[in-house]
Motif scaffolding. Sequence first.
Motif, PDB file in Angstrom:
ATOM      1  N   CYS A 591      45.986  22.127  21.766  1.00 17.21           N
ATOM      2  CA  CYS A 591      47.412  22.285  21.485  1.00 17.21           C
ATOM      3  C   CYS A 591      48.191  21.424  22.479  1.00 17.21           C
ATOM      4  O   CYS A 591      48.029  21.560  23.693  1.00 17.21           O
ATOM      5  CB  CYS A 591      47.795  23.753  21.625  1.00 17.21           C
ATOM      6  SG  CYS A 591      49.555  24.052  21.585  1.00 17.21           S
ATOM      7  N   ARG A 593      51.196  21.470  23.233  1.00 18.75           N
ATOM      8  CA  ARG A 593      52.244  22.192  23.946  1.00 18.75           C
ATOM      9  C   ARG A 593      51.732  22.850  25.225  1.00 18.75           C
ATOM     10  O   ARG A 593      52.446  22.949  26.205  1.00 18.75           O
ATOM     11  CB  ARG A 593      52.846  23.286  23.049  1.00 18.75           C
ATOM     12  CG  ARG A 593      53.661  22.770  21.892  1.00 18.75           C
ATOM     13  CD  ARG A 593      55.097  22.496  22.269  1.00 18.75           C
ATOM     14  NE  ARG A 593      56.030  23.601  22.101  1.00 18.75           N
ATOM     15  CZ  ARG A 593      56.208  24.308  20.996  1.00 18.75           C
ATOM     16  NH1 ARG A 593      55.466  24.129  19.963  1.00 18.75           N
ATOM     17  NH2 ARG A 593      57.130  25.232  20.946  1.00 18.75           N
ATOM     18  N   CYS A 594      50.469  23.327  25.201  1.00 21.82           N
ATOM     19  CA  CYS A 594      50.058  24.160  26.328  1.00 21.82           C
ATOM     20  C   CYS A 594      48.797  23.677  27.053  1.00 21.82           C
ATOM     21  O   CYS A 594      48.362  24.318  27.995  1.00 21.82           O
ATOM     22  CB  CYS A 594      49.866  25.609  25.868  1.00 21.82           C
ATOM     23  SG  CYS A 594      48.537  25.815  24.676  1.00 21.82           S
ATOM     24  N   CYS A 625      49.536  29.389  23.593  1.00 23.40           N
ATOM     25  CA  CYS A 625      50.979  29.609  23.591  1.00 23.40           C
ATOM     26  C   CYS A 625      51.384  30.031  22.175  1.00 23.40           C
ATOM     27  O   CYS A 625      50.528  30.191  21.312  1.00 23.40           O
ATOM     28  CB  CYS A 625      51.718  28.335  24.008  1.00 23.40           C
ATOM     29  SG  CYS A 625      51.612  26.996  22.796  1.00 23.40           S
ATOM     30  N   CYS A 628      50.294  27.770  19.149  1.00 30.76           N
ATOM     31  CA  CYS A 628      48.906  27.722  18.690  1.00 30.76           C
ATOM     32  C   CYS A 628      48.340  29.123  18.501  1.00 30.76           C
ATOM     33  O   CYS A 628      47.123  29.307  18.523  1.00 30.76           O
ATOM     34  CB  CYS A 628      48.057  26.911  19.663  1.00 30.76           C
ATOM     35  SG  CYS A 628      48.111  27.514  21.360  1.00 30.76           S
TER      36      CYS A 628
END
Length: 700
Positions: A591, A593-594, A625, A628
């Motif tokens: 992911c 984002r994280c 996060c 995901c």
Amino acid sequence: MGTKPQPAMAQPAASPQPPAAKKTHFLQRIQLFSLLSSAECDAIVRRLKRRDFPPQFYVVRENQPGDSMYFITAGKCEVRKKDPNTGIEFLLTELGPGACFGEMAMLTGKPRTASVVSTEPTTVGVLDRNNFQALVVQHPKIGVSLMRILAERLERASENVGIEFVSLQKLQFDARVLGLLPEQTILQHKVLPIAFANNRLTLAMVNPNNILGLDDVRRVVKGVMIEPMACTEEEFQRFLSGPYKDLMKKEGAQVGKEVGRPATAGATGAGVAATTEAMLESFHSDALKEIDMEEVTDDMLMATATELRHSAEDAPVVRLANAILALAVKRGASDIHVEPQEKELVVRFRIDGLLQVIQQLPKKAQMGLISRLKILSRLDIAEKRLPQDGRISVRMENKSIDFRVSTIPSKWGEKVCLRILDKSNTQLGLDKLITDPSTLQAVREMVSQPYGIMYVTGPTGSGKTTTLYSALAELNDPDINISTAEDPIEYDLAGINQVQVKKEIGLDFARVLRAFLRQDPDVILVGETRDLETAKIAVEAALTGHMVFTTLHTNDAAGTFIRLDEMGVEPFLVANSTIGIIAQRLARRLCSRCKEPYPVEAETLKYLGAPPTEEKLTFYKPKGCDACSGSGYKGRVGIYEVLRMNQSLRPLVIRRAPSDEIRDAARQQGMLSLKDYGLMLLREGLTSVDEVVQCVVMEE
Ligand SMILES: [Zn+2]
């Protein structure tokens, strides 16, 4: 959603007719024409224009202007309304022969308030505004009926006039009362349950004339009197962004404890900014609360089709089924499993290749939900002892999505498996699959050859079909004749002749392939080369000027030659027909984002078989996060090994050199092995060490 009256088609215009009333003209069942004689109805029928629709066709579209009304004479339609928050079309009701719709938009000139979509081949009679007006003049009784319908609607609307104002600031709220309505309903219709006593629910509404809202509330809280009161928008918003969250958070924690699952649903105060997913989940659990059916008993196994149909058309069941389908699509699942266990009904999704439990439903949901899924897939709902296959087609967020459905009897009831075929969202396109530019370039060069065979190899679920289709998509051009033999057909591509292999009737790959060769093809895709006959014809086709794509089950690219030799194809023919081989795996993609960076230890590199380096490398690991769903991974990324046939490899193949020798020779010429490619993905932070180890290293 404003003060517009309920969509006309949701009105019970055509209640099912008892057989005794056969003599009535079908139009007489429609309130508007109920006062007319059969002869007069016949005259009206002559003014109707006949139109036929194939299944899954929009008869009318929400928000489009309309100047006609419709009468269904044969077939079936669904009335769908788009949820403005998620863009998903939810089913309001189903209409059959005798039902009418579209009269409100025709009368008011306003846009349609819902869509009507055929679910079977459907025939409708269409009456346009001019003809309608002529009829009203000709048959004053229609005018009388019309006045009555309008008066009734007016009466209903004026019941809401003279409603008292309530100030939310001064109210004492009870979380249990607030919890009677799911957050989604509260947000959507701007309503708040404020008191409940003596079977009367007092509802604060920003717009007390919101009939749609009231209807929705009645659907959720059944069998109670509803007393609407008015509140200001400002107070409503203020309450929702503050006190509501706090109240529901406490209540949510309690509810969660009671039923032994996390309090994810409607109760938790995501507030006004609720995400789509939270709303779906709230919807989901809300639908569950309402399911009020008997526990499954042996009697139920004997339930008749009518009883099953009845339970499957219960509004909460319909919404539960919709919510499950919508949630699966939203989460990017590839499969949905609905599995009856002894004491519960387990719903699992396969996301990025992994099966995960999404919901454990009470056993009482089993009969209705499974019947609903079977009805949607047009299966025989009374048949529970034999496996069945079907298909559901829906539209979500303007995409057409197919579910391939199969049922199988299991110990605790029928297990349903739905494979999601999201045709529009498929990552077709070689450039979307292959992240490494030089690998992409090599594959594109192979694909654009005039003739020869390209093999794609890898285990089941490694994305071979997607690669082949992406290759086809690059070639798809009206000048080229492309034919495919597949089992099953997984994607629909326009302009390509796709043939489903049917072994049971003798239509196997080899036979389809031979038939293709008589049809002047340029490009042939053979879903899988499983036997000598198929392999031989494919090679012959390649050597006689055709481009052939096919898949094989081998671990790596170089292993393909051994496999074909074992099958009995002459190495000389293989060496001369093969353009190249793509071996591939799918790893879960971190992911973005994280994901968390960390310095790589020398040990890890050694374990992965990477050459020692002075360079300080950074890899990434999963964290988890909201984006995901806490897994740390989102989507997948391909690992490729591309071997291109050339002058120096050809003699090795002809003299049956071992795989290692061929692989080493290819690597010396610059081929990246699966492991090399995996390491490259790690350096780019696209996947984790665990994934590369699982996909590549452990196999060795
Ligand atoms: Zn994440």
